[in-house]
Scaffold this active site. Sequence first.
Site, PDB file in Angstrom:
ATOM      1  N   SER A   9       0.850  -1.194   0.000  1.00  0.00           N
ATOM      2  CA  SER A   9       0.000   0.000   0.000  1.00  0.00           C
ATOM      3  C   SER A   9       0.882   1.238   0.000  1.00  0.00           C
ATOM      4  O   SER A   9       1.748   1.402   0.864  1.00  0.00           O
ATOM      5  CB  SER A   9      -0.879   0.008   1.247  1.00  0.00           C
ATOM      6  N   HIS A  32      -1.308  -1.374  -4.179  1.00  0.00           N
ATOM      7  CA  HIS A  32      -2.594  -1.102  -3.530  1.00  0.00           C
ATOM      8  C   HIS A  32      -2.711   0.405  -3.293  1.00  0.00           C
ATOM      9  O   HIS A  32      -1.892   0.998  -2.594  1.00  0.00           O
ATOM     10  CB  HIS A  32      -2.614  -1.866  -2.204  1.00  0.00           C
ATOM     11  N   MET A  36      -9.398   7.645  -0.192  1.00  0.00           N
ATOM     12  CA  MET A  36     -10.243   7.991   0.968  1.00  0.00           C
ATOM     13  C   MET A  36     -10.863   9.363   0.754  1.00  0.00           C
ATOM     14  O   MET A  36     -10.212  10.273   0.231  1.00  0.00           O
ATOM     15  CB  MET A  36      -9.409   8.019   2.242  1.00  0.00           C
ATOM     16  N   HIS A  65      -8.363   0.536  -3.705  1.00  0.00           N
ATOM     17  CA  HIS A  65      -9.240   0.276  -2.561  1.00  0.00           C
ATOM     18  C   HIS A  65      -9.986   1.578  -2.270  1.00  0.00           C
ATOM     19  O   HIS A  65      -9.403   2.519  -1.732  1.00  0.00           O
ATOM     20  CB  HIS A  65      -8.384  -0.171  -1.368  1.00  0.00           C
ATOM     21  N   MET A  67     -12.225   3.731  -0.319  1.00  0.00           N
ATOM     22  CA  MET A  67     -12.887   3.965   0.982  1.00  0.00           C
ATOM     23  C   MET A  67     -13.670   5.256   0.845  1.00  0.00           C
ATOM     24  O   MET A  67     -13.298   6.297   1.408  1.00  0.00           O
ATOM     25  CB  MET A  67     -11.830   4.027   2.089  1.00  0.00           C
ATOM     26  N   MET A 136     -11.218  -6.532   5.726  1.00  0.00           N
ATOM     27  CA  MET A 136     -10.362  -5.568   6.422  1.00  0.00           C
ATOM     28  C   MET A 136      -9.959  -6.147   7.777  1.00  0.00           C
ATOM     29  O   MET A 136     -10.804  -6.617   8.543  1.00  0.00           O
ATOM     30  CB  MET A 136     -11.087  -4.237   6.625  1.00  0.00           C
ATOM     31  N   ASP A 174      -6.231  -6.730   4.545  1.00  0.00           N
ATOM     32  CA  ASP A 174      -5.602  -5.397   4.503  1.00  0.00           C
ATOM     33  C   ASP A 174      -5.644  -4.794   5.899  1.00  0.00           C
ATOM     34  O   ASP A 174      -6.718  -4.607   6.470  1.00  0.00           O
ATOM     35  CB  ASP A 174      -6.394  -4.538   3.505  1.00  0.00           C
TER      36      ASP A 174
HETATM   37  C1  DX5 Z   1      -6.083   1.332   5.765  1.00  0.00           C
HETATM   38  C2  DX5 Z   1      -5.674   1.003   4.358  1.00  0.00           C
HETATM   39  C3  DX5 Z   1      -4.556   0.075   4.266  1.00  0.00           C
HETATM   40  C4  DX5 Z   1      -3.285   0.567   4.917  1.00  0.00           C
HETATM   41  C5  DX5 Z   1      -2.526  -0.602   5.420  1.00  0.00           C
HETATM   42  O1  DX5 Z   1      -7.302   1.946   5.756  1.00  0.00           O
HETATM   43  O2  DX5 Z   1      -6.759   0.434   3.657  1.00  0.00           O
HETATM   44  O3  DX5 Z   1      -4.314  -0.319   2.930  1.00  0.00           O
HETATM   45  O4  DX5 Z   1      -2.465   1.301   4.080  1.00  0.00           O
HETATM   46  O5  DX5 Z   1      -1.432  -0.154   6.123  1.00  0.00           O
HETATM   47  P1  DX5 Z   1      -0.666  -1.093   7.159  1.00  0.00           P
HETATM   48  O6  DX5 Z   1      -0.143  -2.260   6.380  1.00  0.00           O
HETATM   49  O7  DX5 Z   1       0.383  -0.204   7.703  1.00  0.00           O
HETATM   50  O8  DX5 Z   1      -1.667  -1.524   8.194  1.00  0.00           O
HETATM   51 ZN    ZN Z   2      -6.367  -0.491   1.730  1.00  0.00          ZN
END
Ligand code: DX5
Ligand code: ZN
Length: 226
Positions: A9, A32, A36, A65, A67, A136, A174
Amino acid sequence: MLQCCINPSILSADFVNLEAELQRISNADAVHVDVMDNHFVPNLTLGLPVVQRIQAVSPVPLDAHLMISDADRWAPGFADAGLASVTFHAEASIAPVKLARELRARGSKAGMALRPATAVEPYLDMLEELDMLLIMTVEPGFGGQAFLDFTLPKIRKARAAIDGSGINVALQVDGGITEETILRAAEAGANVFVAGSAVYGAEDPAAAIGRLREAGSIKLRAASAE
Ligand code: DX5
Ligand code: ZN
């Protein structure tokens, strides 16, 4: 045997040097990209124009992804941009089956994500509409959070349903994935792993990807031998 995919990510990357940051993960299966909207989650990242530029320079396919609220309205535009895979949140979609079909019709793989407290059972009947199910393992919104172990039974249920259906649906996790937690997630049945801080927080992101892939593959091999 299930293929073990590592999708770093870029939420934990240096946003001022994204092109160089993408080159550092050229051995990843996909990148990824966390979109957001400061509405579905209490954080704001980047939108479609930036995602398109990332796609233009990325050495690996994009795994978006989303959100964002009102996914039915906004997600198809990401598929129109030619992204390999677009994942929307079930909680943000009024008509997930219609949306998944729209994404596929536009040439993207269709992914659907569930927040940690969202049950998977109501969605198991629509597996054939999906290319990927994302469970998640932290509350979405921020990188660097701790893996939520209570999501493991849900991963197991999803894996059993996918295997039972015979449909080829990737099972992604994730949030909080490290060289340690990837073992539990893989054992429970996940085969696509998103890792932000574990990759970009490492001195050598490509080496971190290699270590995660090795750890995940060992567990997936053991599970398929059972
Ligand atoms: C959180 C994201 C993830 C995040 C994961 O809302 O969807 O993709 O970047 O980061 P780590 O691996 O640091 O938990
Ligand atoms: Zn994510």
